[in-house]
Design a protein around this motif. Structure first.
Motif, PDB file in Angstrom:
ATOM      1  N   GLU A 172       1.225  -3.049   2.846  1.00  0.00           N
ATOM      2  CA  GLU A 172       0.925  -2.733   4.247  1.00  0.00           C
ATOM      3  C   GLU A 172       0.428  -1.291   4.382  1.00  0.00           C
ATOM      4  OE1 GLU A 172       0.819  -4.747   6.851  1.00  0.00           O
ATOM      5  OE2 GLU A 172       1.434  -6.457   5.635  1.00  0.00           O
ATOM      6  N   ILE A 173       1.022  -0.391   3.624  1.00  0.00           N
ATOM      7  CA  ILE A 173       0.571   1.004   3.647  1.00  0.00           C
ATOM      8  C   ILE A 173      -0.852   1.097   3.115  1.00  0.00           C
ATOM      9  CG2 ILE A 173       0.946   3.288   2.628  1.00  0.00           C
ATOM     10  CD1 ILE A 173       3.988   2.576   2.707  1.00  0.00           C
ATOM     11  N   ALA A 174      -1.153   0.380   2.033  1.00  0.00           N
ATOM     12  CA  ALA A 174      -2.494   0.408   1.440  1.00  0.00           C
ATOM     13  C   ALA A 174      -3.544  -0.047   2.450  1.00  0.00           C
ATOM     14  CB  ALA A 174      -2.532  -0.471   0.189  1.00  0.00           C
ATOM     15  N   LEU A 175      -3.272  -1.126   3.155  1.00  0.00           N
ATOM     16  CA  LEU A 175      -4.230  -1.633   4.140  1.00  0.00           C
ATOM     17  C   LEU A 175      -4.478  -0.614   5.251  1.00  0.00           C
ATOM     18  CD1 LEU A 175      -3.037  -5.332   4.414  1.00  0.00           C
ATOM     19  CD2 LEU A 175      -5.200  -4.508   3.435  1.00  0.00           C
ATOM     20  N   ARG A 176      -3.422   0.009   5.723  1.00  0.00           N
ATOM     21  CA  ARG A 176      -3.571   0.988   6.804  1.00  0.00           C
ATOM     22  C   ARG A 176      -4.280   2.248   6.312  1.00  0.00           C
ATOM     23  NH1 ARG A 176      -0.011  -2.585   7.871  1.00  0.00           N
ATOM     24  NH2 ARG A 176       0.629  -3.108   9.970  1.00  0.00           N
ATOM     25  N   ALA A 177      -3.966   2.679   5.102  1.00  0.00           N
ATOM     26  CA  ALA A 177      -4.622   3.862   4.545  1.00  0.00           C
ATOM     27  C   ALA A 177      -6.117   3.615   4.367  1.00  0.00           C
ATOM     28  CB  ALA A 177      -3.976   4.232   3.207  1.00  0.00           C
ATOM     29  N   ALA A 178      -6.475   2.438   3.891  1.00  0.00           N
ATOM     30  CA  ALA A 178      -7.894   2.097   3.730  1.00  0.00           C
ATOM     31  C   ALA A 178      -8.609   2.116   5.077  1.00  0.00           C
ATOM     32  CB  ALA A 178      -8.033   0.740   3.055  1.00  0.00           C
TER      33      ALA A 178
END
Length: 166
Positions: A40-46
């Motif tokens: 979830e963090i990866a998606l938001r960071a992207a």
């Protein structure tokens, strides 16, 4: 004291004049542990335009990496490249103290560590020795560590905050 006057919608904000602000766009996020929270963090960071690197025991498939906009890196390389480090691992015998003095020394200068997991994943003494300022102990009390006492510019260290109902 009077109330602050509301800013007119047409008045531009001059963030460039505020020191210490970092932008997320084009920054590199290193994620240690790409489980449910890490994904979830990866998606938001992207979505913020960040380059997303990750480390975990087993790399994801190329399809999963593409979907998450993330690339696998060995831990040592990830630490040297990230502007932000997010630690999201379960605590067990193999992860306790994973981020030790050597790992902290390998971090890119100025990197910000966000430990979303248990405090014991990062060696506390190594963290205070390498950064120092203030921390939160396991009972939620503030532990003061002055910059003068450890000889570094101040920073903030927060250990696994606890939230108590009112």
């Amino acid at each position: 004291m009077g109330r602050a006057r509301p800013r007119a919608a047409s008045t531009p904000l001059h963030y460039a004049r505020i020191t210490g602000i970092r932008t997320l766009a084009s920054a590199t996020l290193g994620i240690v542990g790409l489980g449910e929270i890490g994904r979830e963090i990866a998606l938001r960071a992207a979505a913020f335009g960040m380059e997303v690197l990750y480390f975990q025991r087993h790399p994801l498939s190329a399809t999963e990496e593409w979907m998450l906009h993330a690339r696998y890196q060995p831990l040592e390389e990830l630490l040297g490249r990230c502007d932000y480090l997010s630690v999201n691992l379960p605590l067990n015998a193999s992860t306790r103290g994973l981020i030790d003095g050597a790992a902290l020394a390998a971090l890119k200068p100025g990197a910000i560590i966000v430990n979303i997991a248990r405090a014991e994943l990062i060696e506390r003494d190594a963290l205070v020795d390498g950064t120092g300022a203030a921390g939160v102990d396991e009972d939620g009390g503030v532990v003061e560590v002055t910059a003068e006492a450890i000889g570094v510019d101040g920073g903030t260290v927060d250990d696994h905050l606890k939230i108590r109902p009112l």
